[in-house]
Design a protein around this motif. Sequence first.
Motif, PDB file in Angstrom:
ATOM      1  N   TRP A 121       0.839  -1.207   0.000  1.00 51.71           N
ATOM      2  CA  TRP A 121       0.000   0.000   0.000  1.00 51.71           C
ATOM      3  C   TRP A 121       0.871   1.254   0.000  1.00 51.71           C
ATOM      4  O   TRP A 121       0.562   2.258   0.637  1.00 51.71           O
ATOM      5  CB  TRP A 121      -0.956  -0.003   1.184  1.00 51.71           C
ATOM      6  CG  TRP A 121      -2.199   0.822   0.969  1.00 51.71           C
ATOM      7  CD1 TRP A 121      -2.570   1.935   1.659  1.00 51.71           C
ATOM      8  CD2 TRP A 121      -3.236   0.602  -0.004  1.00 51.71           C
ATOM      9  NE1 TRP A 121      -3.767   2.421   1.181  1.00 51.71           N
ATOM     10  CE2 TRP A 121      -4.203   1.617   0.164  1.00 51.71           C
ATOM     11  CE3 TRP A 121      -3.441  -0.355  -0.996  1.00 51.71           C
ATOM     12  CZ2 TRP A 121      -5.347   1.707  -0.623  1.00 51.71           C
ATOM     13  CZ3 TRP A 121      -4.584  -0.272  -1.780  1.00 51.71           C
ATOM     14  CH2 TRP A 121      -5.518   0.744  -1.587  1.00 51.71           C
ATOM     15  N   LEU A 170       1.296   3.885  -1.932  1.00 47.55           N
ATOM     16  CA  LEU A 170       0.579   4.488  -3.049  1.00 47.55           C
ATOM     17  C   LEU A 170       1.381   5.533  -3.823  1.00 47.55           C
ATOM     18  O   LEU A 170       1.268   5.585  -5.051  1.00 47.55           O
ATOM     19  CB  LEU A 170      -0.740   5.083  -2.555  1.00 47.55           C
ATOM     20  CG  LEU A 170      -1.730   4.062  -1.981  1.00 47.55           C
ATOM     21  CD1 LEU A 170      -3.072   4.720  -1.708  1.00 47.55           C
ATOM     22  CD2 LEU A 170      -1.903   2.878  -2.920  1.00 47.55           C
ATOM     23  N   LEU A 224       1.613   4.702  -7.721  1.00 52.95           N
ATOM     24  CA  LEU A 224       0.989   5.566  -8.720  1.00 52.95           C
ATOM     25  C   LEU A 224       2.028   6.240  -9.608  1.00 52.95           C
ATOM     26  O   LEU A 224       1.806   6.408 -10.814  1.00 52.95           O
ATOM     27  CB  LEU A 224       0.119   6.617  -8.027  1.00 52.95           C
ATOM     28  CG  LEU A 224      -1.123   6.061  -7.315  1.00 52.95           C
ATOM     29  CD1 LEU A 224      -1.846   7.161  -6.550  1.00 52.95           C
ATOM     30  CD2 LEU A 224      -2.067   5.402  -8.316  1.00 52.95           C
ATOM     31  N   SER A 277      -8.365   0.075  -9.079  1.00 49.21           N
ATOM     32  CA  SER A 277      -9.715   0.508  -8.714  1.00 49.21           C
ATOM     33  C   SER A 277     -10.522  -0.661  -8.153  1.00 49.21           C
ATOM     34  O   SER A 277     -11.334  -0.483  -7.235  1.00 49.21           O
ATOM     35  CB  SER A 277     -10.425   1.120  -9.921  1.00 49.21           C
ATOM     36  OG  SER A 277     -10.644   0.157 -10.935  1.00 49.21           O
ATOM     37  N   CYS A 322      -9.438  -1.011  -4.604  1.00 44.57           N
ATOM     38  CA  CYS A 322     -10.034   0.049  -3.786  1.00 44.57           C
ATOM     39  C   CYS A 322     -11.510  -0.225  -3.527  1.00 44.57           C
ATOM     40  O   CYS A 322     -12.018   0.049  -2.432  1.00 44.57           O
ATOM     41  CB  CYS A 322      -9.861   1.401  -4.477  1.00 44.57           C
ATOM     42  SG  CYS A 322      -8.153   2.004  -4.493  1.00 44.57           S
ATOM     43  N   GLN A 382      -6.129   8.489   1.200  1.00 45.81           N
ATOM     44  CA  GLN A 382      -4.807   7.926   0.933  1.00 45.81           C
ATOM     45  C   GLN A 382      -4.456   7.992  -0.548  1.00 45.81           C
ATOM     46  O   GLN A 382      -3.312   8.257  -0.915  1.00 45.81           O
ATOM     47  CB  GLN A 382      -4.752   6.483   1.431  1.00 45.81           C
ATOM     48  CG  GLN A 382      -4.801   6.355   2.942  1.00 45.81           C
ATOM     49  CD  GLN A 382      -4.392   4.971   3.407  1.00 45.81           C
ATOM     50  OE1 GLN A 382      -3.394   4.422   2.961  1.00 45.81           O
ATOM     51  NE2 GLN A 382      -5.178   4.394   4.303  1.00 45.81           N
ATOM     52  N   VAL A 383      -5.449   7.734  -1.406  1.00 45.08           N
ATOM     53  CA  VAL A 383      -5.190   7.809  -2.845  1.00 45.08           C
ATOM     54  C   VAL A 383      -4.875   9.245  -3.252  1.00 45.08           C
ATOM     55  O   VAL A 383      -3.969   9.500  -4.053  1.00 45.08           O
ATOM     56  CB  VAL A 383      -6.387   7.265  -3.638  1.00 45.08           C
ATOM     57  CG1 VAL A 383      -6.168   7.460  -5.139  1.00 45.08           C
ATOM     58  CG2 VAL A 383      -6.601   5.789  -3.326  1.00 45.08           C
ATOM     59  N   THR A 424      -6.875   8.922 -12.410  1.00 50.21           N
ATOM     60  CA  THR A 424      -6.718   8.036 -11.260  1.00 50.21           C
ATOM     61  C   THR A 424      -7.772   8.316 -10.203  1.00 50.21           C
ATOM     62  O   THR A 424      -8.447   7.400  -9.709  1.00 50.21           O
ATOM     63  CB  THR A 424      -5.313   8.205 -10.655  1.00 50.21           C
ATOM     64  OG1 THR A 424      -4.331   7.889 -11.645  1.00 50.21           O
ATOM     65  CG2 THR A 424      -5.132   7.298  -9.448  1.00 50.21           C
ATOM     66  N   VAL A 451     -10.951   5.796  -8.997  1.00 48.79           N
ATOM     67  CA  VAL A 451     -11.032   5.327  -7.615  1.00 48.79           C
ATOM     68  C   VAL A 451     -12.287   5.863  -6.931  1.00 48.79           C
ATOM     69  O   VAL A 451     -12.946   5.144  -6.166  1.00 48.79           O
ATOM     70  CB  VAL A 451      -9.762   5.735  -6.844  1.00 48.79           C
ATOM     71  CG1 VAL A 451      -9.915   5.413  -5.364  1.00 48.79           C
ATOM     72  CG2 VAL A 451      -8.551   5.017  -7.411  1.00 48.79           C
TER      73      VAL A 451
END
Length: 228
Positions: free
Chosen positions: A41, A43, A47, A141, A144, A188-189, A204, A208
């Motif tokens: 995780w 991110l 990403l 996604s 998520c 968090q994303v 993105t 999500v």
Amino acid sequence: SPSASPGGLCLRLQVLGRCLAAAAAAHAWLTGRAGRYLAAWALPQFLLLTQGDLQVWRAEGRGGDLGPGFTPPAPLQVLKAETEQLVLQVSGTFPELENTDRDTPAEPPPVSPWELQLCRQIHGAANNIQLFSGDVLRMFSTSCKRLSAEIFDQTMPLGRHWRLGPRAELPSTPSAYAAAAVQAVLGQVLQGAQALPRDAQAPTLARVTTAFLEAWMDHILTRRIKFR
């Protein structure tokens, strides 16, 4: 022709085999690194690796000199460019391989079946790298959405909680479970996406957010929650 002799054929197969190994290694590196980042995780790293291909080389200054505004290319961008160049080199070196994809060729191709198979595998590996960003974003996604569903299943109140009678005005603050779910997933994303250029953040976050809202609605419908 060079491929007519055993020595020429062997050399061509060696070249194509090494090209395939390079393309396959690049794809394996991408998928392996992305999988490790997602499992941890992490991110920002995930990403930046998987969606950072939208970065561009910018030069701000006179004459196009590289200056403070220069944005270095992301690893995925570099691998895409290198793979495209590899495919172009293969096509230029073995042009006869480009005309063998027809279902019913007019005449047998002037290449061996091993060369044809290697060339198709090179194109397949290169295509996988080109499609990597979109494929991994769909996978992300989905992850998520699964995480959101687990959070709603554990924290969203049921039944009597929502039967509080009419209220004079709408609540001024969100429910605690909703705020916690938003922070655990979207927060968090959003924080991880800060490492991306602005052009790469929107797709993105949109994907999500859609997954998050779908999980929320699915939970409400599955649990038959009624707001009244």
